[in-house]
Motif scaffolding. Structure first.
Motif, short mmCIF file in Angstrom:
data_model
loop_
_atom_site.label_atom_id
_atom_site.label_comp_id
_atom_site.label_asym_id
_atom_site.label_seq_id
_atom_site.Cartn_x
_atom_site.Cartn_y
_atom_site.Cartn_z
N PRO A 36 21.22 -4.11 -50.97
CA PRO A 36 21.76 -2.93 -50.31
C PRO A 36 21.53 -3.05 -48.81
CG PRO A 36 20.32 -2.33 -52.14
CD PRO A 36 20.15 -3.80 -51.91
N HIS A 39 18.67 0.91 -43.93
CA HIS A 39 18.80 2.27 -43.39
C HIS A 39 19.68 3.16 -44.28
CE1 HIS A 39 16.76 0.54 -40.01
NE2 HIS A 39 17.73 -0.34 -39.87
N GLY A 40 19.28 3.27 -45.53
CA GLY A 40 19.95 4.19 -46.43
C GLY A 40 20.46 3.57 -47.72
N ALA A 41 20.48 2.25 -47.81
CA ALA A 41 20.92 1.56 -49.02
C ALA A 41 22.26 2.11 -49.52
CB ALA A 41 19.85 1.65 -50.10
N ILE A 42 23.24 2.20 -48.61
CA ILE A 42 24.56 2.73 -48.94
C ILE A 42 25.45 1.57 -49.38
CG2 ILE A 42 26.55 4.01 -48.06
CD1 ILE A 42 24.52 5.10 -45.87
N GLY A 43 25.73 1.46 -50.66
CA GLY A 43 26.57 0.38 -51.18
C GLY A 43 25.81 -0.93 -51.29
N SER A 45 25.66 -5.26 -49.95
CA SER A 45 26.00 -6.19 -48.88
C SER A 45 25.51 -7.59 -49.24
CB SER A 45 25.36 -5.75 -47.55
OG SER A 45 23.97 -5.95 -47.56
N GLY A 69 32.86 0.27 -49.20
CA GLY A 69 32.08 1.51 -49.25
C GLY A 69 30.66 1.40 -48.72
N ALA A 70 30.25 0.22 -48.25
CA ALA A 70 28.87 0.03 -47.80
C ALA A 70 28.70 0.44 -46.33
CB ALA A 70 28.45 -1.42 -47.98
N ALA A 71 27.46 0.74 -45.96
CA ALA A 71 27.15 1.12 -44.58
C ALA A 71 25.71 0.80 -44.25
CB ALA A 71 27.41 2.60 -44.38
N GLY A 73 23.11 2.64 -42.52
CA GLY A 73 22.99 4.05 -42.18
C GLY A 73 22.48 4.30 -40.78
N ARG A 118 29.83 1.47 -40.76
CA ARG A 118 30.28 1.49 -42.15
C ARG A 118 31.58 0.72 -42.29
NH1 ARG A 118 33.85 5.86 -43.99
NH2 ARG A 118 34.70 6.89 -42.16
#
Length: 136
Positions: A36, A39-43, A45, A69-71, A73, A118
């Motif tokens: 992931p 800084h937030g584990a968004i999606g 990578s 959809g990943a970022a 954060g 993102r």
């Protein structure tokens, strides 16, 4: 004149330089891992922590691919930082101001800013990220 000649010769000779360490060659396949984003584990990578292979380094140099959809954060930075886009589309935010980035564009981010990026669209966002190592 003879008395000053040795001094002049000594001043004109280059000082003994400290030898630089040998170059470290890293192939990205040696340092790749799926994880992931920070800084937030968004999606998800794919991370290439290229500079981790260099001992006693003073900078970080990384490649990161943000999948759909990943970022990375929003997070405050304690150093200047550069996001350089290799491929894909993204949206970078720095202190509440957002801008789109595409291939060949870079965001230069300043110390103290609250930043993040993102992925947009269907194509993965491939980035180079570089910043100095902050030593405690």
């Amino acid at each position: 004149m003879l008395r000053t000649l040795p001094l002049l010769l000594a001043l004109s000779l280059p000082a003994a330089a400290h030898a630089a360490p040998p170059a470290v060659i890293v192939h990205e396949g040696q340092v790749v891992r799926k994880e992931p984003p920070p800084h937030g584990a968004i999606g998800m990578s794919t991370a290439y922590r290229i500079s981790d292979a260099a001992p006693n380094r003073t900078m970080e140099f990384r490649k990161r691919i943000l999948h759909k959809g990943a970022a990375i954060g929003l997070h405050p930075i304690a150093h200047d930082e550069v996001y350089y886009v290799l491929s894909g589309q993204g949206e970078v935010t720095s202190d509440g101001v957002t801008a789109r980035l595409g291939p060949g564009s870079a965001a230069y981010l300043y110390t103290g800013a609250n930043v993040g990026i993102r992925q947009l669209g269907d194509e993965d966002l491939a980035l180079i990220i570089a910043y100095p190592v902050i030593k405690p």
